[in-house]
Design a protein around this motif. Structure first.
Motif, PDB file in Angstrom:
ATOM      1  N   ASP A 163      36.907  14.858 -20.283  1.00 47.44           N
ATOM      2  CA  ASP A 163      37.115  13.455 -19.926  1.00 47.44           C
ATOM      3  C   ASP A 163      37.505  12.617 -21.137  1.00 47.44           C
ATOM      4  OD1 ASP A 163      36.526  13.974 -17.288  1.00 47.44           O
ATOM      5  OD2 ASP A 163      34.419  13.357 -17.441  1.00 47.44           O
ATOM      6  N   TYR A 164      37.042  13.021 -22.316  1.00 47.31           N
ATOM      7  CA  TYR A 164      37.374  12.285 -23.538  1.00 47.31           C
ATOM      8  C   TYR A 164      38.761  12.616 -24.070  1.00 47.31           C
ATOM      9  CZ  TYR A 164      32.879  10.005 -24.480  1.00 47.31           C
ATOM     10  OH  TYR A 164      31.782   9.171 -24.428  1.00 47.31           O
ATOM     11  N   GLY A 165      39.425  13.595 -23.464  1.00 47.74           N
ATOM     12  CA  GLY A 165      40.803  13.868 -23.840  1.00 47.74           C
ATOM     13  C   GLY A 165      41.047  15.126 -24.647  1.00 47.74           C
ATOM     14  N   ALA A 166      40.011  15.961 -24.821  1.00 43.90           N
ATOM     15  CA  ALA A 166      40.221  17.227 -25.533  1.00 43.90           C
ATOM     16  C   ALA A 166      41.274  18.051 -24.804  1.00 43.90           C
ATOM     17  CB  ALA A 166      38.913  18.003 -25.620  1.00 43.90           C
ATOM     18  N   CYS A 167      42.125  18.734 -25.569  1.00 42.23           N
ATOM     19  CA  CYS A 167      43.163  19.552 -24.941  1.00 42.23           C
ATOM     20  C   CYS A 167      42.657  20.945 -24.627  1.00 42.23           C
ATOM     21  CB  CYS A 167      44.397  19.630 -25.822  1.00 42.23           C
ATOM     22  SG  CYS A 167      44.199  20.610 -27.339  1.00 42.23           S
ATOM     23  N   GLY A 168      41.485  21.289 -25.140  1.00 41.64           N
ATOM     24  CA  GLY A 168      40.900  22.600 -24.876  1.00 41.64           C
ATOM     25  C   GLY A 168      39.470  22.646 -25.366  1.00 41.64           C
ATOM     26  N   ILE A 169      38.744  23.648 -24.896  1.00 38.51           N
ATOM     27  CA  ILE A 169      37.367  23.893 -25.325  1.00 38.51           C
ATOM     28  C   ILE A 169      37.310  25.274 -25.965  1.00 38.51           C
ATOM     29  CG2 ILE A 169      34.966  24.221 -24.605  1.00 38.51           C
ATOM     30  CD1 ILE A 169      35.879  21.333 -24.300  1.00 38.51           C
ATOM     31  N   LEU A 170      36.798  25.338 -27.183  1.00 39.63           N
ATOM     32  CA  LEU A 170      36.492  26.622 -27.805  1.00 39.63           C
ATOM     33  C   LEU A 170      35.022  26.898 -27.547  1.00 39.63           C
ATOM     34  CD1 LEU A 170      37.019  29.045 -29.730  1.00 39.63           C
ATOM     35  CD2 LEU A 170      36.364  27.522 -31.605  1.00 39.63           C
ATOM     36  N   PHE A 171      34.731  27.892 -26.726  1.00 39.99           N
ATOM     37  CA  PHE A 171      33.340  28.201 -26.404  1.00 39.99           C
ATOM     38  C   PHE A 171      32.916  29.485 -27.091  1.00 39.99           C
ATOM     39  CE2 PHE A 171      30.161  30.423 -23.787  1.00 39.99           C
ATOM     40  CZ  PHE A 171      29.101  29.554 -24.033  1.00 39.99           C
ATOM     41  N   THR A 172      31.921  29.367 -27.964  1.00 39.26           N
ATOM     42  CA  THR A 172      31.404  30.530 -28.683  1.00 39.26           C
ATOM     43  C   THR A 172      29.982  30.831 -28.240  1.00 39.26           C
ATOM     44  OG1 THR A 172      32.763  30.002 -30.613  1.00 39.26           O
ATOM     45  CG2 THR A 172      30.924  31.527 -30.953  1.00 39.26           C
ATOM     46  N   ASP A 173      29.774  32.052 -27.803  1.00 38.65           N
ATOM     47  CA  ASP A 173      28.447  32.513 -27.387  1.00 38.65           C
ATOM     48  C   ASP A 173      27.745  33.081 -28.621  1.00 38.65           C
ATOM     49  OD1 ASP A 173      26.217  33.612 -26.233  1.00 38.65           O
ATOM     50  OD2 ASP A 173      27.297  34.706 -24.671  1.00 38.65           O
ATOM     51  N   ILE A 174      26.950  32.249 -29.270  1.00 39.14           N
ATOM     52  CA  ILE A 174      26.311  32.640 -30.525  1.00 39.14           C
ATOM     53  C   ILE A 174      25.327  33.794 -30.323  1.00 39.14           C
ATOM     54  CG2 ILE A 174      24.825  31.837 -32.425  1.00 39.14           C
ATOM     55  CD1 ILE A 174      27.648  30.732 -32.468  1.00 39.14           C
ATOM     56  N   ASP A 175      24.759  33.911 -29.142  1.00 38.79           N
ATOM     57  CA  ASP A 175      23.781  34.979 -28.893  1.00 38.79           C
ATOM     58  C   ASP A 175      24.366  36.360 -29.151  1.00 38.79           C
ATOM     59  OD1 ASP A 175      21.756  33.205 -28.144  1.00 38.79           O
ATOM     60  OD2 ASP A 175      22.401  33.184 -26.047  1.00 38.79           O
ATOM     61  N   VAL A 176      25.675  36.503 -29.008  1.00 37.63           N
ATOM     62  CA  VAL A 176      26.304  37.814 -29.203  1.00 37.63           C
ATOM     63  C   VAL A 176      27.357  37.805 -30.301  1.00 37.63           C
ATOM     64  CG1 VAL A 176      25.854  38.595 -26.852  1.00 37.63           C
ATOM     65  CG2 VAL A 176      27.953  37.324 -27.335  1.00 37.63           C
ATOM     66  N   GLU A 177      27.562  36.664 -30.946  1.00 38.27           N
ATOM     67  CA  GLU A 177      28.600  36.522 -31.962  1.00 38.27           C
ATOM     68  C   GLU A 177      28.413  37.531 -33.091  1.00 38.27           C
ATOM     69  OE1 GLU A 177      31.666  34.800 -34.498  1.00 38.27           O
ATOM     70  OE2 GLU A 177      31.329  34.947 -32.352  1.00 38.27           O
ATOM     71  N   GLY A 178      29.468  38.303 -33.370  1.00 33.87           N
ATOM     72  CA  GLY A 178      29.469  39.211 -34.504  1.00 33.87           C
ATOM     73  C   GLY A 178      28.620  40.453 -34.351  1.00 33.87           C
ATOM     74  N   THR A 179      28.030  40.674 -33.165  1.00 39.77           N
ATOM     75  CA  THR A 179      27.111  41.810 -33.003  1.00 39.77           C
ATOM     76  C   THR A 179      27.808  43.092 -32.579  1.00 39.77           C
ATOM     77  OG1 THR A 179      26.673  41.317 -30.663  1.00 39.77           O
ATOM     78  CG2 THR A 179      25.273  40.214 -32.306  1.00 39.77           C
ATOM     79  N   LEU A 180      29.036  42.971 -32.056  1.00 36.13           N
ATOM     80  CA  LEU A 180      29.768  44.124 -31.512  1.00 36.13           C
ATOM     81  C   LEU A 180      28.984  44.802 -30.389  1.00 36.13           C
ATOM     82  CD1 LEU A 180      31.397  45.819 -34.648  1.00 36.13           C
ATOM     83  CD2 LEU A 180      32.496  44.409 -32.900  1.00 36.13           C
TER      84      LEU A 180
END
Length: 245
Positions: A163-180
């Motif tokens: 609603d604020y006008g962002a052209c996209g959302i980058l969603f990062t799931d930290i619970d699994v980030e970098g764990t492979l």
């Protein structure tokens, strides 16, 4: 949906700390594996067929001040594909300086959560160039280099920033980030379902199957770091697998 990423893209991550490419585990300091010079990495990904590069200034994310500007400038001078950058972008001046210097899209995280009107102001001046980063742990958006929980649901936050006008959302799931260890596609799917703007998924990708699963959520793109650097699969194979769906 915007044509920001059409078709679906697999985007290599170049996370930078102290001038080196680093991949952290679950966003925690001291867990990083180093992968060399960011400029060398950028050119390798371009040669491998990348259509966009995802840069993160980890020092900026943690300290609130961008510390890898020299590497960013060198990458901008050496590649001819779109570059998006996040980490330590806290003010209008920070953002406009980067956009005017050649960064195609800026990614606002902590600054957006703390001051949503910043997104609206920048999006008004720079349409389709402001992405909001929502990093989530235990189902809540976290900020300040993933160290502080906000208590906010990422799907709710995503809708607000659309609603604020962002052209996209980058969603990062930290619970699994970098764990492979693989992704949690249902978490990403909730964010995708909450907005009509592109969602760039990130976190936990360990295989081409993970890439395909995120594609089926309706995400517009996926950022991949550790899996590519550890040669779990190639960028070419990942893009081919999605194109064949």
């Amino acid at each position: 949906m915007s044509a920001l990423f059409e078709p679906f893209e697999v985007i290599p991550a170049i996370d930078m700390q102290d001038g080196d490419v680093v991949q952290l585990v679950q966003g925690e300091r001291g867990t990083g594996t180093q992968y060399g010079d960011p400029v060398v990495a950028a050119n390798q990904w371009v040669e491998a067929g990348a259509e966009t590069l995802h840069l993160v200034d980890l020092d900026g994310a943690f300290e609130g001040e961008r510390m890898n500007a020299t590497a960013v400038d060198a990458i901008l001078e050496s590649v001819d594909i779109p570059v998006q950058l996040g980490g330590g972008i806290r003010t209008i001046d920070d953002a406009t300086s980067l956009l005017d210097r050649g960064v195609d899209r800026i990614i606002l995280g902590t600054a957006a959560v703390e001051n949503p009107t910043l997104v609206a102001e920048l999006a008004d001046s720079y349409p389709n160039r402001v992405v909001v980063s929502l990093d989530a742990a235990d189902g809540e958006v976290v900020v300040s280099g993933w160290t502080e929980s906000t208590g906010v649901d990422p799907a709710v936050a995503a809708a607000r920033f659309a609603d604020y006008g962002a052209c996209g959302i980058l969603f990062t799931d930290i619970d699994v980030e970098g764990t492979l260890e693989g992704i949690q596609s249902s978490v990403t799917a909730r964010v995708v379902d909450a907005v009509d703007i592109p969602v760039i998924a990130s976190g936990g990708v360990a295989s081409i199957d993970d890439v395909q699963s995120l594609y089926t959520t309706g995400a517009a793109a996926v950022v991949v770091g550790t899996a590519l650097y550890e040669n779990k699969f190639t960028l070419t194979d990942a893009m081919g697998a999605v194109e064949n769906n």
